[in-house]
Design a protein around this motif. Structure first.
Motif, PDB file in Angstrom:
ATOM      1  N   ALA A 192      -8.107   3.652  -1.722  1.00 27.02           N
ATOM      2  CA  ALA A 192      -8.118   4.082  -0.328  1.00 27.02           C
ATOM      3  C   ALA A 192      -6.987   5.087  -0.179  1.00 27.02           C
ATOM      4  N   VAL A 193      -7.208   6.141   0.567  1.00 28.62           N
ATOM      5  CA  VAL A 193      -6.223   7.222   0.671  1.00 28.62           C
ATOM      6  C   VAL A 193      -5.170   6.934   1.738  1.00 28.62           C
ATOM      7  N   PHE A 194      -5.586   6.340   2.870  1.00 30.09           N
ATOM      8  CA  PHE A 194      -4.671   6.075   3.970  1.00 30.09           C
ATOM      9  C   PHE A 194      -4.561   4.582   4.236  1.00 30.09           C
ATOM     10  N   HIS A 195      -3.401   4.172   4.740  1.00 29.90           N
ATOM     11  CA  HIS A 195      -3.257   2.817   5.251  1.00 29.90           C
ATOM     12  C   HIS A 195      -3.913   2.724   6.625  1.00 29.90           C
ATOM     13  N   SER A 243      -0.144   7.457   7.078  1.00 29.46           N
ATOM     14  CA  SER A 243       0.525   6.773   5.969  1.00 29.46           C
ATOM     15  C   SER A 243      -0.400   6.764   4.747  1.00 29.46           C
ATOM     16  N   PHE A 244       0.013   7.433   3.686  1.00 29.66           N
ATOM     17  CA  PHE A 244      -0.783   7.506   2.460  1.00 29.66           C
ATOM     18  C   PHE A 244      -0.487   6.307   1.564  1.00 29.66           C
ATOM     19  N   THR A 245      -1.520   5.795   0.913  1.00 25.00           N
ATOM     20  CA  THR A 245      -1.347   4.652   0.016  1.00 25.00           C
ATOM     21  C   THR A 245      -0.841   5.069  -1.361  1.00 25.00           C
ATOM     22  N   GLY A 246      -1.147   6.290  -1.778  1.00 27.83           N
ATOM     23  CA  GLY A 246      -0.822   6.717  -3.138  1.00 27.83           C
ATOM     24  C   GLY A 246      -1.763   6.136  -4.183  1.00 27.83           C
ATOM     25  N   GLY A 247      -2.798   5.426  -3.735  1.00 27.04           N
ATOM     26  CA  GLY A 247      -3.720   4.774  -4.662  1.00 27.04           C
ATOM     27  C   GLY A 247      -4.508   5.722  -5.528  1.00 27.04           C
TER      28      GLY A 247
END
Length: 242
Positions: A75-78, A48-52
């Motif tokens: 952060a790239v991933f949750h 799951s990508f954060t989209g941050g």
């Protein structure tokens, strides 16, 4: 020179992984198809990508922005309990699976390079481990991630050694924000020659860690890098809790 070292480390681990883990998914353990690498397609789909990396006001950035002058942070991933990312990070930190760090670092680097709004870094700097923990574990997981990430930034230098952890601290697990900061606020130090090194002045440093929660570790490291005249600091972690 450091880029060449990182490439050799990655190549050596790739060979070992191919020998010892020829067809097992690092996320679920099931047999993989010949076309799959390290993760099966099902586990890739569950990341799951954060989209941050493309959101200038994501929660990680907003958390850090009031504490030190950060260029960008994400952060790239949750990170979710019992999720694929938790299993991968456990393998990276405790099961000797350095290849997981390279793999996820490359994924994160590509997202930052192609979709992100991060300023191009001059140095990618892994959060260091204390020498006792480094000797016990045998490697720094953040260095594995940074080495994988470096492949996405031609011309960028690996800044391993710019920071060191001078104090062995307690685990941050279970501590609140204030306790985490007290635990690490003076535990990192800048290389003694870095402030006077003209090659480092005015450079943009990208701090890299595996997980960010309160941001205490990143803040402590960033404050040291900001002692370099004209320096700018961004930060990226593989994962953060929702």
């Amino acid at each position: 020179m450091q880029r060449a070292i990182a490439t050799r480390i990655e190549s050596a681990w790739k060979s070992l992984v191919d020998f010892f883990y020829p067809s097992c998914c690092a996320g679920c353990g099931k047999e993989m198809l010949p076309c799959e690498r390290l993760l099966c397609s099902d586990c890739i789909g569950r990341l799951s990508f954060t989209g941050g990396e493309r959101d200038g006001r994501n929660p990680v950035f907003l958390n850090l922005a009031g504490r030190f002058p950060v260029e960008h942070a994400a952060a790239v991933f949750h990170f979710r309990k019992q999720g694929v990312m938790q299993r991968l990070l456990h393998g990276l930190k405790y099961d000797g699976r350095q290849d997981i760090g390279f793999f996820l670092g490359r994924m994160a680097g590509e997202r930052i390079r192609t979709d992100g709004i991060f300023p191009p870094p001059d140095y990618v700097v892994p959060v260091p481990l204390h020498k006792e923990k480094l000797e016990k574990r045998g490697y720094n997981q953040s260095l594995c991630i940074a080495s994988g990430m470096l492949r996405s930034f031609p011309g960028t230098t690996l800044g391993d050694g710019l920071l060191h952890k001078k104090e062995a601290t307690q685990s941050q697990t279970g501590k609140n924000r204030a306790s985490r900061w007290e635990n690490v606020k003076e535990s990192f130090a800048l290389d003694r020659e870095a402030i006077a090194d003209p090659r480092l002045r005015g450079k943009h440093f990208l701090l890299v860690d595996d997980v960010i929660t309160t941001g205490a570790t990143i803040e402590s490291c960033a404050r040291q890098l900001l002692r370099i005249p004209g320096s700018r600091v961004s930060a990226v972690a593989l994962a953060s809790p929702p």
